[in-house]
Design a protein around this motif. Structure first.
Motif, PDB file in Angstrom:
ATOM      1  N   GLY A 181       0.775  -1.230   0.000  1.00 58.25           N
ATOM      2  CA  GLY A 181       0.000   0.000   0.000  1.00 58.25           C
ATOM      3  C   GLY A 181       0.807   1.282   0.000  1.00 58.25           C
ATOM      4  O   GLY A 181       0.267   2.356  -0.277  1.00 58.25           O
ATOM      5  N   TRP A 182       2.110   1.192   0.306  1.00 59.84           N
ATOM      6  CA  TRP A 182       2.988   2.352   0.320  1.00 59.84           C
ATOM      7  C   TRP A 182       4.298   1.985  -0.383  1.00 59.84           C
ATOM      8  O   TRP A 182       4.704   0.825  -0.379  1.00 59.84           O
ATOM      9  CB  TRP A 182       3.320   2.781   1.748  1.00 59.84           C
ATOM     10  CG  TRP A 182       2.159   3.338   2.507  1.00 59.84           C
ATOM     11  CD1 TRP A 182       1.181   2.618   3.161  1.00 59.84           C
ATOM     12  CD2 TRP A 182       1.852   4.709   2.713  1.00 59.84           C
ATOM     13  NE1 TRP A 182       0.290   3.466   3.754  1.00 59.84           N
ATOM     14  CE2 TRP A 182       0.675   4.760   3.503  1.00 59.84           C
ATOM     15  CE3 TRP A 182       2.447   5.907   2.320  1.00 59.84           C
ATOM     16  CZ2 TRP A 182       0.091   5.958   3.896  1.00 59.84           C
ATOM     17  CZ3 TRP A 182       1.862   7.102   2.719  1.00 59.84           C
ATOM     18  CH2 TRP A 182       0.697   7.131   3.494  1.00 59.84           C
ATOM     19  N   LYS A 183       4.963   3.000  -0.944  1.00 64.76           N
ATOM     20  CA  LYS A 183       6.287   2.781  -1.523  1.00 64.76           C
ATOM     21  C   LYS A 183       7.108   4.055  -1.418  1.00 64.76           C
ATOM     22  O   LYS A 183       6.571   5.165  -1.313  1.00 64.76           O
ATOM     23  CB  LYS A 183       6.187   2.339  -2.976  1.00 64.76           C
ATOM     24  CG  LYS A 183       5.602   3.389  -3.932  1.00 64.76           C
ATOM     25  CD  LYS A 183       5.562   2.860  -5.366  1.00 64.76           C
ATOM     26  CE  LYS A 183       4.950   3.891  -6.320  1.00 64.76           C
ATOM     27  NZ  LYS A 183       4.917   3.390  -7.724  1.00 64.76           N
ATOM     28  N   VAL A 184       8.428   3.882  -1.424  1.00 63.90           N
ATOM     29  CA  VAL A 184       9.365   4.999  -1.486  1.00 63.90           C
ATOM     30  C   VAL A 184       9.992   4.976  -2.862  1.00 63.90           C
ATOM     31  O   VAL A 184      10.578   3.963  -3.281  1.00 63.90           O
ATOM     32  CB  VAL A 184      10.449   4.883  -0.400  1.00 63.90           C
ATOM     33  CG1 VAL A 184      11.486   5.993  -0.560  1.00 63.90           C
ATOM     34  CG2 VAL A 184       9.821   4.921   0.982  1.00 63.90           C
ATOM     35  N   GLU A 185       9.869   6.070  -3.597  1.00 63.38           N
ATOM     36  CA  GLU A 185      10.346   6.125  -4.974  1.00 63.38           C
ATOM     37  C   GLU A 185      10.712   7.557  -5.332  1.00 63.38           C
ATOM     38  O   GLU A 185       9.942   8.486  -5.065  1.00 63.38           O
ATOM     39  CB  GLU A 185       9.250   5.602  -5.911  1.00 63.38           C
ATOM     40  CG  GLU A 185       9.641   5.458  -7.357  1.00 63.38           C
ATOM     41  CD  GLU A 185       8.531   4.809  -8.180  1.00 63.38           C
ATOM     42  OE1 GLU A 185       8.497   3.566  -8.249  1.00 63.38           O
ATOM     43  OE2 GLU A 185       7.670   5.545  -8.711  1.00 63.38           O
ATOM     44  N   ASN A 186      11.885   7.752  -5.918  1.00 68.47           N
ATOM     45  CA  ASN A 186      12.341   9.082  -6.362  1.00 68.47           C
ATOM     46  C   ASN A 186      12.285  10.117  -5.239  1.00 68.47           C
ATOM     47  O   ASN A 186      11.925  11.271  -5.464  1.00 68.47           O
ATOM     48  CB  ASN A 186      11.510   9.565  -7.557  1.00 68.47           C
ATOM     49  CG  ASN A 186      11.624   8.653  -8.763  1.00 68.47           C
ATOM     50  OD1 ASN A 186      12.701   8.116  -9.045  1.00 68.47           O
ATOM     51  ND2 ASN A 186      10.523   8.464  -9.464  1.00 68.47           N
TER      52      ASN A 186
END
Length: 275
Positions: free
Chosen positions: A81-86
């Motif tokens: 449900g969550w992500k860390v990206e850029n």
């Protein structure tokens, strides 16, 4: 002599106002203006300048990990449900339901007197929010964890904007309680500068450098608003001495970055009146 406590608290609030406005100016520079190498370094996302560090600011999101966060009512960060990206902390789009995919995330620490700033970018039709004074001592609701909420919403596309009373569920409002005034939200797909100031019982919402909400927690006026809201059955809603900061999963894609907090000390250092 004048009331010393009022003088110091007033100074702290004034400094917060300057910070809320100056952070917006930094966002505008990085968004579209040519800047020098020194300026670019000072305003890079998810970093602190030397001046910010000296003023006591800390990063709540380092741009690379979920350190310092966990799921609401959970021991660890959500597995989906969550992500860390850029350099961004992103809610992954699901079905638009409230806290039914990855769920809300909260800071591991609790805060009372603070200034919180962050940038949020909405996608078309998105709904989310930044909550504060969130306590897990309240009964777990079937949706989002309970707390005071700086609403994040696509006012043009999401039906929640037309619910509530007099627009009190639109962007930057104190959700279901106080409608944001004189706001200038960024277009969907662009960054909004969010600033929340909590100094004693006094709270302010700022959006893109403009103060849009102001109230006193626990006042008669505040309690009257709560009594007429969806929070009426939660005892002492919004009056906890401290609580977590929360980012809401409402099933829509929303991006966060530059999450910074400074704890305010003025209230605690001036508890004696000198007349």
């Amino acid at each position: 002599m004048k009331n010393l406590r009022l003088m110091i608290v007033g100074t702290a609030t004034a400094l917060s106002a300057v910070a809320c406005q100056s952070n917006q100016q930094n966002t505008e520079k990085t968004a579209g203006q040519a800047v020098s190498a020194t300026e670019a370094s000072a305003t890079s996302p998810n970093t602190l300048t030397a001046a910010e560090q000296a003023e006591g600011w800390v990063l709540l999101f380092d741009g690379n990990s979920t350190a310092g966060w966990r799921g609401a009512y959970k021991d660890a960060f959500p597995e989906k449900g969550w992500k860390v990206e850029n350099g961004e902390l992103i809610v992954i789009k699901s079905d638009g339901a409230e806290s039914r995919n990855g769920g809300d995330i909260i800071t591991e620490k609790e805060y009372s007197d603070f200034e919180l700033t962050l940038e949020a970018k909405l996608t078309p039709g998105a709904n989310s929010g930044v909550k504060y004074f969130v306590t897990e001592r309240l009964p777990k609701s079937p949706g989002s964890a309970i707390g005071l909420e700086f609403q994040l919403l696509d006012d043009e596309r999401h039906p929640d904007a037309k619910m509530g009373k007099s627009g009190n569920r639109t962007i930057a409002s104190l959700y279901d309680l106080i409608t944001a005034k004189n706001k200038q939200a960024s277009p969907i797909g662009e960054w909004n500068q969010v600033c929340i100031v909590s100094d004693g019982k006094h709270v302010e919402h700022w959006l893109n450098g403009t103060k849009v909400v102001e109230y006193e927690r626990g006042s008669t006026a505040f309690r009257d608003l709560v009594a007429g809201s969806k929070y009426k059955d939660y005892e002492n809603f919004g009056e906890a001495e401290q609580g977590h900061i929360l980012l809401q999963d409402h099933g829509d894609e929303v991006h966060f970055r530059n999450i910074k907090l400074r704890e305010l000390k003025a209230k605690g250092t001036a508890s004696v009146n000198q007349d």
